[in-house]
Design a protein around this motif. Structure first.
Motif, PDB file in Angstrom:
ATOM      1  N   ARG A 225      29.551 -16.544  34.865  1.00  0.00           N
ATOM      2  CA  ARG A 225      28.390 -16.475  35.761  1.00  0.00           C
ATOM      3  C   ARG A 225      27.896 -15.039  35.914  1.00  0.00           C
ATOM      4  O   ARG A 225      26.704 -14.759  35.811  1.00  0.00           O
ATOM      5  CB  ARG A 225      28.744 -17.048  37.137  1.00  0.00           C
ATOM      6  CG  ARG A 225      28.973 -18.539  37.187  1.00  0.00           C
ATOM      7  CD  ARG A 225      28.848 -19.068  38.614  1.00  0.00           C
ATOM      8  NE  ARG A 225      29.686 -18.353  39.557  1.00  0.00           N
ATOM      9  CZ  ARG A 225      30.926 -18.696  39.876  1.00  0.00           C
ATOM     10  NH1 ARG A 225      31.490 -19.753  39.294  1.00  0.00           N
ATOM     11  NH2 ARG A 225      31.608 -18.009  40.781  1.00  0.00           N
ATOM     12  N   ASN A 226      28.824 -14.125  36.174  1.00  0.00           N
ATOM     13  CA  ASN A 226      28.417 -12.737  36.360  1.00  0.00           C
ATOM     14  C   ASN A 226      27.960 -12.096  35.059  1.00  0.00           C
ATOM     15  O   ASN A 226      27.065 -11.237  35.057  1.00  0.00           O
ATOM     16  CB  ASN A 226      29.572 -11.940  36.968  1.00  0.00           C
ATOM     17  CG  ASN A 226      29.784 -12.264  38.432  1.00  0.00           C
ATOM     18  OD1 ASN A 226      30.288 -13.337  38.773  1.00  0.00           O
ATOM     19  ND2 ASN A 226      29.374 -11.382  39.314  1.00  0.00           N
ATOM     20  N   LEU A 227      28.543 -12.517  33.961  1.00  0.00           N
ATOM     21  CA  LEU A 227      28.096 -12.027  32.661  1.00  0.00           C
ATOM     22  C   LEU A 227      26.648 -12.440  32.419  1.00  0.00           C
ATOM     23  O   LEU A 227      25.847 -11.665  31.881  1.00  0.00           O
ATOM     24  CB  LEU A 227      29.002 -12.573  31.554  1.00  0.00           C
ATOM     25  CG  LEU A 227      28.860 -11.961  30.166  1.00  0.00           C
ATOM     26  CD1 LEU A 227      29.152 -10.464  30.195  1.00  0.00           C
ATOM     27  CD2 LEU A 227      29.788 -12.655  29.177  1.00  0.00           C
ATOM     28  N   GLY A 228      26.287 -13.641  32.850  1.00  0.00           N
ATOM     29  CA  GLY A 228      24.908 -14.086  32.729  1.00  0.00           C
ATOM     30  C   GLY A 228      23.952 -13.228  33.539  1.00  0.00           C
ATOM     31  O   GLY A 228      22.851 -12.907  33.087  1.00  0.00           O
ATOM     32  N   GLY A 229      24.357 -12.834  34.751  1.00  0.00           N
ATOM     33  CA  GLY A 229      23.521 -11.944  35.562  1.00  0.00           C
ATOM     34  C   GLY A 229      23.320 -10.591  34.902  1.00  0.00           C
ATOM     35  O   GLY A 229      22.211 -10.040  34.917  1.00  0.00           O
ATOM     36  N   ALA A 230      24.385 -10.064  34.310  1.00  0.00           N
ATOM     37  CA  ALA A 230      24.270  -8.790  33.603  1.00  0.00           C
ATOM     38  C   ALA A 230      23.360  -8.927  32.385  1.00  0.00           C
ATOM     39  O   ALA A 230      22.544  -8.045  32.097  1.00  0.00           O
ATOM     40  CB  ALA A 230      25.656  -8.296  33.180  1.00  0.00           C
ATOM     41  N   PHE A 231      23.484 -10.040  31.665  1.00  0.00           N
ATOM     42  CA  PHE A 231      22.616 -10.305  30.514  1.00  0.00           C
ATOM     43  C   PHE A 231      21.148 -10.210  30.919  1.00  0.00           C
ATOM     44  O   PHE A 231      20.339  -9.586  30.234  1.00  0.00           O
ATOM     45  CB  PHE A 231      22.889 -11.720  29.987  1.00  0.00           C
ATOM     46  CG  PHE A 231      23.861 -11.779  28.850  1.00  0.00           C
ATOM     47  CD1 PHE A 231      23.618 -12.587  27.756  1.00  0.00           C
ATOM     48  CD2 PHE A 231      25.029 -11.041  28.869  1.00  0.00           C
ATOM     49  CE1 PHE A 231      24.516 -12.660  26.708  1.00  0.00           C
ATOM     50  CE2 PHE A 231      25.928 -11.099  27.843  1.00  0.00           C
ATOM     51  CZ  PHE A 231      25.674 -11.914  26.747  1.00  0.00           C
ATOM     52  N   PHE A 232      20.807 -10.855  32.022  1.00  0.00           N
ATOM     53  CA  PHE A 232      19.411 -10.918  32.440  1.00  0.00           C
ATOM     54  C   PHE A 232      18.863  -9.534  32.772  1.00  0.00           C
ATOM     55  O   PHE A 232      17.788  -9.149  32.306  1.00  0.00           O
ATOM     56  CB  PHE A 232      19.285 -11.843  33.661  1.00  0.00           C
ATOM     57  CG  PHE A 232      17.880 -12.003  34.154  1.00  0.00           C
ATOM     58  CD1 PHE A 232      16.996 -12.852  33.512  1.00  0.00           C
ATOM     59  CD2 PHE A 232      17.440 -11.308  35.270  1.00  0.00           C
ATOM     60  CE1 PHE A 232      15.691 -13.002  33.965  1.00  0.00           C
ATOM     61  CE2 PHE A 232      16.150 -11.445  35.735  1.00  0.00           C
ATOM     62  CZ  PHE A 232      15.272 -12.295  35.083  1.00  0.00           C
ATOM     63  N   ALA A 233      19.599  -8.769  33.560  1.00  0.00           N
ATOM     64  CA  ALA A 233      19.119  -7.451  33.984  1.00  0.00           C
ATOM     65  C   ALA A 233      19.005  -6.482  32.818  1.00  0.00           C
ATOM     66  O   ALA A 233      18.018  -5.745  32.695  1.00  0.00           O
ATOM     67  CB  ALA A 233      20.059  -6.878  35.059  1.00  0.00           C
ATOM     68  N   VAL A 234      20.001  -6.495  31.939  1.00  0.00           N
ATOM     69  CA  VAL A 234      19.974  -5.579  30.803  1.00  0.00           C
ATOM     70  C   VAL A 234      18.852  -5.953  29.836  1.00  0.00           C
ATOM     71  O   VAL A 234      18.212  -5.086  29.237  1.00  0.00           O
ATOM     72  CB  VAL A 234      21.340  -5.572  30.088  1.00  0.00           C
ATOM     73  CG1 VAL A 234      21.284  -4.736  28.823  1.00  0.00           C
ATOM     74  CG2 VAL A 234      22.417  -5.026  31.010  1.00  0.00           C
ATOM     75  N   GLY A 235      18.593  -7.248  29.684  1.00  0.00           N
ATOM     76  CA  GLY A 235      17.493  -7.675  28.820  1.00  0.00           C
ATOM     77  C   GLY A 235      16.157  -7.128  29.286  1.00  0.00           C
ATOM     78  O   GLY A 235      15.320  -6.730  28.463  1.00  0.00           O
ATOM     79  N   LEU A 236      15.947  -7.090  30.600  1.00  0.00           N
ATOM     80  CA  LEU A 236      14.714  -6.515  31.130  1.00  0.00           C
ATOM     81  C   LEU A 236      14.566  -5.052  30.706  1.00  0.00           C
ATOM     82  O   LEU A 236      13.478  -4.612  30.323  1.00  0.00           O
ATOM     83  CB  LEU A 236      14.702  -6.617  32.655  1.00  0.00           C
ATOM     84  CG  LEU A 236      14.613  -8.012  33.272  1.00  0.00           C
ATOM     85  CD1 LEU A 236      14.764  -7.931  34.786  1.00  0.00           C
ATOM     86  CD2 LEU A 236      13.295  -8.695  32.898  1.00  0.00           C
ATOM     87  N   GLY A 237      15.663  -4.297  30.767  1.00  0.00           N
ATOM     88  CA  GLY A 237      15.613  -2.883  30.400  1.00  0.00           C
ATOM     89  C   GLY A 237      15.419  -2.658  28.914  1.00  0.00           C
ATOM     90  O   GLY A 237      14.566  -1.871  28.493  1.00  0.00           O
ATOM     91  N   PHE A 238      16.199  -3.367  28.094  1.00  0.00           N
ATOM     92  CA  PHE A 238      16.104  -3.182  26.652  1.00  0.00           C
ATOM     93  C   PHE A 238      14.736  -3.598  26.116  1.00  0.00           C
ATOM     94  O   PHE A 238      14.217  -3.011  25.177  1.00  0.00           O
ATOM     95  CB  PHE A 238      17.196  -3.976  25.939  1.00  0.00           C
ATOM     96  CG  PHE A 238      18.550  -3.320  25.982  1.00  0.00           C
ATOM     97  CD1 PHE A 238      18.760  -2.154  26.690  1.00  0.00           C
ATOM     98  CD2 PHE A 238      19.623  -3.880  25.318  1.00  0.00           C
ATOM     99  CE1 PHE A 238      20.005  -1.549  26.743  1.00  0.00           C
ATOM    100  CE2 PHE A 238      20.880  -3.282  25.354  1.00  0.00           C
ATOM    101  CZ  PHE A 238      21.068  -2.114  26.066  1.00  0.00           C
ATOM    102  N   GLY A 239      14.153  -4.647  26.711  1.00  0.00           N
ATOM    103  CA  GLY A 239      12.851  -5.103  26.247  1.00  0.00           C
ATOM    104  C   GLY A 239      11.760  -4.066  26.429  1.00  0.00           C
ATOM    105  O   GLY A 239      10.843  -3.974  25.607  1.00  0.00           O
TER     106      GLY A 239
END
Length: 415
Positions: A225-239
């Motif tokens: 669950r927490n890995l999914g939250g990190a995925f989402f936030a980091v994706g915003l930055g990398f994009g």
């Protein structure tokens, strides 16, 4: 088992040998594609930032759309057969693209990226399942380190090769090399052990039910669950920064666009050093600590690169970011594989990946607009802040004491 023995055991593993060879050929094709299409589109659109950002959208949008389905079928289909079939279909698509370029618009080059991205959504989770099946658990993190080190090597040689092929032979030859690379990858995969029959093979597709079972599985695990939250936030930055690196070089630093290969060179050298170092200490550091530290470092250096106007300082920041970046991928993949049962691995990957790629695609679509409306500096600072927000999602994992395996005793393999 000492580190030397572990490394020897890893490299003597037949699966690791084959998958690294397949990855070698794929990276040749991918880097030729990335650089050639980038320069070709930039030339044809007269440096249009929006058109350049659309290359990345063509690469990442299919991940969001097809990852759910690809991960679900990866849990049903035989992984070796899936990977070989995807490589052969990718090679066949190249022939169609070359024919279309002879008689149609130059914009068909976007389709080359689009098709290979779709097929990778079926191939990638199949590869993770093979890793889970054929690599002992105590070697998983070292295996991921070796895998990321190979990627780092191509951070050095990929841009140089891609630029040379495009500038010397043109876009048609560059795309042809992609097709040959896919065929060689398929040939390498033929040396993998024979597939065993997969659970659920031959059943009528119940994709939606399988996806819901995967969602419940993720919800049962605090680490997923927490890995999914990190995925989402980091994706915003990398994009935000993914399509704009070339403008950091040409506008912020006032350097020629050919310097892109030298930035990739310094980043690649750092990634090789970081990947090799990770192989030596990865067994001593938990994957959640490895991931948290490396993400924090990448977030800070991303913001700092946007602020810097000094060529040497920016290169140094690029080096440091590259040094820790392999640990991001190593930590993510190790956490996912160690905490997911083999029968759910495709679905977990297929559900978590869109959280990253979906948010990435959204910010990619607006990165060129944001650059024009505000500034390149503002975009890089915002990207760094998003990545640091992802770090906050990982902090609760430090309180987890053992029992990191996702509990799915009450969840059937098929719904």
């Amino acid at each position: 088992m000492n580190a030397k023995a572990s490394a020897s055991s890893l490299l003597s593993n037949r699966f690791v040998q084959v998958i690294l060879m397949s990855t070698l050929f794929l990276q040749i094709g991918i880097w030729v594609r990335n650089i050639a299409i980038l320069l070709y589109v930039k030339k044809m659109t007269h440096d249009d930032a929006f058109a350049v950002s659309m290359i990345s959208v063509a690469e990442y949008a299919p991940i969001f759309v097809f990852s759910f389905v690809g991960g679900t079928f990866a849990d049903r289909w035989r992984p070796k057969r899936t990977m070989v079939s995807c490589d052969l279909l990718s090679a066949a698509s190249i022939v169609a693209i070359l024919l279309a370029m002879m008689f149609g618009s130059w914009k068909i080059v976007f389709f080359a990226t689009f098709v290979s991205s779709i097929l990778s959504q079926f191939s990638q989770p199949a590869g993770l399942k093979l890793f889970k099946l054929h690599v002992p658990e105590h070697l998983l993190q070292k295996g991921m380190s070796a895998y990321q080190t190979l990627f780092a090597v191509f951070m050095i040689f990929g841009p140089v090769v891609g630029m040379y092929v495009y500038q010397t032979y043109g876009i048609e030859t560059a795309i042809s090399i992609m097709g040959i690379a896919f065929l060689l990858s398929a040939a390498s995969l033929s040396f993998l052990p024979r597939d065993r029959k997969m659970d659920g093979e031959g059943e009528k597709a119940r994709v939606w039910e399988d996806i819901k079972a995967g969602v419940r599985y993720i919800r049962s695990s605090v680490i997923l669950r927490n890995l999914g939250g990190a995925f989402f936030a980091v994706g915003l930055g990398f994009g935000l920064i993914q399509p704009l690196s070339i403008f950091l070089i040409t506008e912020r630093l006032g350097r020629p666009e050919s310097d892109l290969q030298w930035f990739s060179l310094i980043n690649g050298i750092a990634m090789i050093i970081g990947g090799v170092a990770a192989m030596s200490f990865s067994s001593k550091v938990s994957p959640q600590k490895l991931l948290t530290f490396s993400m924090a470092a990448v977030g800070l250096t991303t913001a700092a690169m946007g602020l810097s106007t000094n060529y040497a300082v920016t290169l140094a920041l690029q080096f440091f970011s590259g040094l820790v970046f392999p640990c991001v991928n190593i930590g993510i993949n190790t956490l996912m594989m160690q905490n997911t049962e083999e029968s759910f691995l495709g679905r977990v990957n297929g559900i978590l990946s869109p959280l990253f790629t979906g948010s990435m695609v959204v910010t990619m679509m607006f990165s060129g607009i944001a650059k024009n409306a505000f500034s390149l500096v503002a975009v890089f600072i915002l990207a760094g802040m998003f990545i640091l927000a992802g770090v906050l999602a990982l902090i609760p994992l430090f309180k987890v004491k053992g029992g990191l395996k996702a509990k799915a005793a009450d969840l059937p393999d098929r719904v």
